[in-house]
Design a protein around this motif. Structure first.
Motif, PDB file in Angstrom:
ATOM      1  N   ILE A  18     -18.201  -6.631   1.923  1.00 35.21           N
ATOM      2  CA  ILE A  18     -17.267  -5.581   1.937  1.00 35.21           C
ATOM      3  C   ILE A  18     -17.789  -5.035   0.492  1.00 35.21           C
ATOM      4  O   ILE A  18     -17.384  -5.599  -0.657  1.00 35.21           O
ATOM      5  CB  ILE A  18     -15.762  -6.000   1.961  1.00 35.21           C
ATOM      6  CG1 ILE A  18     -15.624  -6.724   3.379  1.00 35.21           C
ATOM      7  CG2 ILE A  18     -15.007  -5.024   1.656  1.00 35.21           C
ATOM      8  CD1 ILE A  18     -14.358  -7.372   3.400  1.00 35.21           C
ATOM      9  N   TRP A  19     -17.987  -3.691   0.485  1.00 37.89           N
ATOM     10  CA  TRP A  19     -18.182  -2.788  -0.871  1.00 37.89           C
ATOM     11  C   TRP A  19     -16.823  -2.160  -1.116  1.00 37.89           C
ATOM     12  O   TRP A  19     -16.095  -1.552  -0.434  1.00 37.89           O
ATOM     13  CB  TRP A  19     -18.968  -1.700  -0.416  1.00 37.89           C
ATOM     14  CG  TRP A  19     -20.515  -2.463  -0.395  1.00 37.89           C
ATOM     15  CD1 TRP A  19     -21.006  -2.660   0.705  1.00 37.89           C
ATOM     16  CD2 TRP A  19     -21.461  -2.340  -1.309  1.00 37.89           C
ATOM     17  NE1 TRP A  19     -22.409  -3.234   0.412  1.00 37.89           N
ATOM     18  CE2 TRP A  19     -22.553  -3.078  -0.954  1.00 37.89           C
ATOM     19  CE3 TRP A  19     -21.207  -2.270  -2.954  1.00 37.89           C
ATOM     20  CZ2 TRP A  19     -23.827  -3.391  -1.697  1.00 37.89           C
ATOM     21  CZ3 TRP A  19     -22.340  -2.364  -3.483  1.00 37.89           C
ATOM     22  CH2 TRP A  19     -23.659  -2.928  -3.050  1.00 37.89           C
ATOM     23  N   VAL A  75     -10.027   7.599  -5.283  1.00 35.89           N
ATOM     24  CA  VAL A  75      -8.565   7.288  -4.544  1.00 35.89           C
ATOM     25  C   VAL A  75      -9.077   7.354  -2.900  1.00 35.89           C
ATOM     26  O   VAL A  75      -8.741   6.497  -2.161  1.00 35.89           O
ATOM     27  CB  VAL A  75      -7.722   8.033  -4.894  1.00 35.89           C
ATOM     28  CG1 VAL A  75      -6.287   7.818  -3.867  1.00 35.89           C
ATOM     29  CG2 VAL A  75      -7.225   7.945  -6.471  1.00 35.89           C
ATOM     30  N   HIS A  76      -9.674   8.327  -2.610  1.00 39.75           N
ATOM     31  CA  HIS A  76      -9.980   8.609  -1.203  1.00 39.75           C
ATOM     32  C   HIS A  76     -11.125   7.343  -0.533  1.00 39.75           C
ATOM     33  O   HIS A  76     -10.666   6.878   0.467  1.00 39.75           O
ATOM     34  CB  HIS A  76     -10.810   9.848  -0.786  1.00 39.75           C
ATOM     35  CG  HIS A  76     -11.319  10.087   0.644  1.00 39.75           C
ATOM     36  ND1 HIS A  76     -10.451  10.454   1.529  1.00 39.75           N
ATOM     37  CD2 HIS A  76     -12.536   9.807   0.989  1.00 39.75           C
ATOM     38  CE1 HIS A  76     -11.022  10.845   2.687  1.00 39.75           C
ATOM     39  NE2 HIS A  76     -12.177  10.354   2.573  1.00 39.75           N
ATOM     40  N   PHE A  77     -11.851   7.016  -1.300  1.00 40.30           N
ATOM     41  CA  PHE A  77     -12.796   5.863  -1.043  1.00 40.30           C
ATOM     42  C   PHE A  77     -12.014   4.434  -0.780  1.00 40.30           C
ATOM     43  O   PHE A  77     -12.062   3.868   0.226  1.00 40.30           O
ATOM     44  CB  PHE A  77     -14.021   5.693  -2.191  1.00 40.30           C
ATOM     45  CG  PHE A  77     -14.983   4.430  -1.733  1.00 40.30           C
ATOM     46  CD1 PHE A  77     -16.180   4.822  -1.068  1.00 40.30           C
ATOM     47  CD2 PHE A  77     -14.636   3.322  -2.076  1.00 40.30           C
ATOM     48  CE1 PHE A  77     -17.052   3.760  -0.700  1.00 40.30           C
ATOM     49  CE2 PHE A  77     -15.398   2.141  -1.818  1.00 40.30           C
ATOM     50  CZ  PHE A  77     -16.604   2.547  -0.964  1.00 40.30           C
ATOM     51  N   ALA A  78     -11.133   4.477  -1.894  1.00 40.02           N
ATOM     52  CA  ALA A  78     -10.439   3.029  -1.900  1.00 40.02           C
ATOM     53  C   ALA A  78      -9.364   3.128  -0.518  1.00 40.02           C
ATOM     54  O   ALA A  78      -8.998   2.058  -0.022  1.00 40.02           O
ATOM     55  CB  ALA A  78      -9.377   2.914  -2.893  1.00 40.02           C
ATOM     56  N   ARG A 123      -8.065   1.194   4.741  1.00 39.59           N
ATOM     57  CA  ARG A 123      -8.086   1.442   6.093  1.00 39.59           C
ATOM     58  C   ARG A 123      -9.294   0.798   6.970  1.00 39.59           C
ATOM     59  O   ARG A 123      -8.982   0.417   7.972  1.00 39.59           O
ATOM     60  CB  ARG A 123      -8.097   3.058   6.292  1.00 39.59           C
ATOM     61  CG  ARG A 123      -6.653   3.645   5.927  1.00 39.59           C
ATOM     62  CD  ARG A 123      -6.640   5.053   6.330  1.00 39.59           C
ATOM     63  NE  ARG A 123      -5.522   5.674   5.669  1.00 39.59           N
ATOM     64  CZ  ARG A 123      -4.165   5.455   6.013  1.00 39.59           C
ATOM     65  NH1 ARG A 123      -3.660   4.655   6.678  1.00 39.59           N
ATOM     66  NH2 ARG A 123      -3.345   6.116   5.198  1.00 39.59           N
ATOM     67  N   GLY A 124     -10.292   0.793   6.243  1.00 36.70           N
ATOM     68  CA  GLY A 124     -11.307   0.204   7.046  1.00 36.70           C
ATOM     69  C   GLY A 124     -11.561  -1.490   7.297  1.00 36.70           C
ATOM     70  O   GLY A 124     -11.910  -1.853   7.962  1.00 36.70           O
ATOM     71  N   ASN A 125     -10.630  -1.950   6.395  1.00 36.94           N
ATOM     72  CA  ASN A 125     -10.299  -3.422   6.528  1.00 36.94           C
ATOM     73  C   ASN A 125      -8.997  -3.845   7.200  1.00 36.94           C
ATOM     74  O   ASN A 125      -8.567  -5.021   7.204  1.00 36.94           O
ATOM     75  CB  ASN A 125     -10.398  -4.135   5.100  1.00 36.94           C
ATOM     76  CG  ASN A 125     -11.895  -4.064   4.794  1.00 36.94           C
ATOM     77  OD1 ASN A 125     -12.827  -4.777   5.330  1.00 36.94           O
ATOM     78  ND2 ASN A 125     -12.206  -3.296   3.539  1.00 36.94           N
ATOM     79  N   PHE A 185      -7.307  -7.409   7.503  1.00 38.90           N
ATOM     80  CA  PHE A 185      -6.473  -7.851   6.397  1.00 38.90           C
ATOM     81  C   PHE A 185      -5.030  -7.129   6.361  1.00 38.90           C
ATOM     82  O   PHE A 185      -4.155  -7.236   5.569  1.00 38.90           O
ATOM     83  CB  PHE A 185      -7.054  -7.470   5.237  1.00 38.90           C
ATOM     84  CG  PHE A 185      -8.351  -8.316   5.009  1.00 38.90           C
ATOM     85  CD1 PHE A 185      -8.213  -9.671   4.500  1.00 38.90           C
ATOM     86  CD2 PHE A 185      -9.463  -7.812   5.239  1.00 38.90           C
ATOM     87  CE1 PHE A 185      -9.481 -10.238   4.363  1.00 38.90           C
ATOM     88  CE2 PHE A 185     -10.522  -8.679   4.981  1.00 38.90           C
ATOM     89  CZ  PHE A 185     -10.669  -9.637   4.349  1.00 38.90           C
ATOM     90  N   GLY A 186      -4.859  -6.265   7.508  1.00 36.56           N
ATOM     91  CA  GLY A 186      -3.706  -5.468   7.652  1.00 36.56           C
ATOM     92  C   GLY A 186      -2.201  -6.382   7.668  1.00 36.56           C
ATOM     93  O   GLY A 186      -1.198  -6.093   6.967  1.00 36.56           O
ATOM     94  N   ASP A 187      -2.273  -7.417   8.204  1.00 38.98           N
ATOM     95  CA  ASP A 187      -0.923  -8.236   8.276  1.00 38.98           C
ATOM     96  C   ASP A 187      -0.805  -8.734   6.703  1.00 38.98           C
ATOM     97  O   ASP A 187       0.420  -8.711   6.251  1.00 38.98           O
ATOM     98  CB  ASP A 187      -1.151  -9.371   9.184  1.00 38.98           C
ATOM     99  CG  ASP A 187      -0.978  -8.867  10.759  1.00 38.98           C
ATOM    100  OD1 ASP A 187      -0.639  -7.763  10.788  1.00 38.98           O
ATOM    101  OD2 ASP A 187      -1.308  -9.528  11.594  1.00 38.98           O
ATOM    102  N   LEU A 188      -1.817  -9.221   5.921  1.00 36.63           N
ATOM    103  CA  LEU A 188      -1.649  -9.458   4.640  1.00 36.63           C
ATOM    104  C   LEU A 188      -1.313  -8.477   3.686  1.00 36.63           C
ATOM    105  O   LEU A 188      -0.176  -8.789   3.062  1.00 36.63           O
ATOM    106  CB  LEU A 188      -3.158 -10.225   4.208  1.00 36.63           C
ATOM    107  CG  LEU A 188      -3.042 -10.655   2.828  1.00 36.63           C
ATOM    108  CD1 LEU A 188      -1.940 -11.778   2.645  1.00 36.63           C
ATOM    109  CD2 LEU A 188      -4.568 -11.342   2.374  1.00 36.63           C
TER     110      LEU A 188
END
Length: 355
Positions: A59-60, A163-166, A172-174, A178-181
């Protein structure tokens, strides 16, 4: 029970060195790295080089601007002092990045401790040398345009792209994994709206070349007390203040040294490139706040991965809660969960992910 097969990087290192003197793997987030004597030369001329391969499913957390670190190092040779050189050996048809013998600055002077004046002097020299390069004279292939589509000097636009990359690549990409966390920790997509409201309207500064990740583990202190700068994978062209903010955020200098480094940085880059330090007094706290907010998203994921790999949930939770506290203001987090709540969220995530 048969031993696990060697990785491709380990097999390549063994092949190049005739399985003589392979050291590693070295700790690295993005690569599996080994060190071997310089191939094809008796005794390796006393030099050792790196053999590495990208890790799978990495993950980058930061944007990459250049195609090849080795290409970049060749271009920096003679322009930035104390960077690893790339040794080309025709018979192998490739270049090997020289391994810098020494200790990381962080292993000698841990985060929070002052570094010696001689080390500080060399870092300021490096900032000045980078400020001389605006990117147009770097013959290096890029993954993106000079400043990712941002006009020269548009510091506000540069930060907005980060900010957009983050938001898109890290958060969003992860989300599937990891969304529930994130949700359990009280973090949602609205945090980025809050962050953009927190860091608006940076002053314009002329862009120049940046290291992007200048911290104690990327600084090698050799036997002659020279400070070498390694790991240029996150180098980019952009707002000079971003490099200083990243450096201060990661180095964790004592307050007195942080102020001195900041003043010296401003004097040095301004003397090289007029306007490079423009309005730093106002903007530096804002860019540091961005780094604190960015750390929330990267450290939630890194913490989960550390727990999955067997690190203590209790220890990881304490560290992660400190990151959440530091990033709460720029992300407008209404309430930071307690240490016990963070630990419980990490434990639930590990169980639900079946890790």
């Amino acid at each position: 029970m048969s031993p696990e097969p060697a990785s491709s990087a380990r097999a390549r290192a063994a092949e190049l060195s005739a399985d003589n003197g392979v050291e590693g793997p070295f700790k690295s987030h993005h690569h599996e790295t080994y060190v071997i004597p310089l191939p094809g030369c008796d005794g390796g001329r006393g030099l050792r080089v790196k053999v590495r391969a990208p890790r799978d499913n990495v993950i980058w957390f930061d944007r990459r601007s250049f195609v090849s670190e080795e290409e970049l190092l060749r271009a920096l040779s003679g322009r930035v002092a104390r960077v690893p050189d790339v040794i080309d050996i025709d018979v192998f048809g490739t270049g090997f990045q020289r391994y810098i013998e020494g200790r990381t600055l962080g292993s000698v002077y841990r985060a929070g401790r002052a570094i010696p004046g001689a080390c500080e002097d060399q870092l300021i020299e490096t900032f000045g040398q980078m400020a001389r390069m605006d990117g147009r004279d770097l013959p290096v292939r890029r993954r993106c345009d000079l400043a990712d589509g941002v006009d020269e000097g548009d510091s506000a636009g540069f930060l907005d792209r980060l900010v957009h990359f983050a938001e898109e690549r890290v958060y969003r990409g992860n989300m599937p994994l990891f969304g529930d966390l994130f949700h359990s920790l009280g973090i949602d997509g609205d945090a980025f709206k809050q962050l953009r409201n927190w860091v608006p309207g940076l002053s314009s500064r002329p862009f120049h070349f940046l290291h992007g990740d200048l911290h104690r583990e990327n600084l090698i202190l050799d036997s002659e007390k020279r400070v070498w700068v390694i790991d240029w994978e996150l180098a980019m062209l952009g707002d000079p203040l971003y490099d200083l903010a990243t450096h201060l955020h990661l180095m964790r200098y004592p307050a007195v040294q942080a102020r001195r480094v900041t003043d010296r940085w401003a004097y040095t880059v301004e003397s090289v490139r007029c306007g490079a330090s423009r309005h730093w007094e106002r903007d530096l706290p804002l860019v540091i706040d961005f780094k604190l907010a960015q750390s929330v998203f990267t450290d939630v994921i890194r913490s989960a991965m550390a727990v999955a790999e067997g690190d203590s949930v209790l220890w990881v939770a304490r560290r992660l809660r400190n990151v959440l506290i530091a990033g709460a203001r720029p992300l407008a987090l209404e309430q930071v969960p307690s240490w016990a709540q963070v630990a419980a969220a990490l434990q639930r995530w590990r169980l639900s992910a079946c890790l």
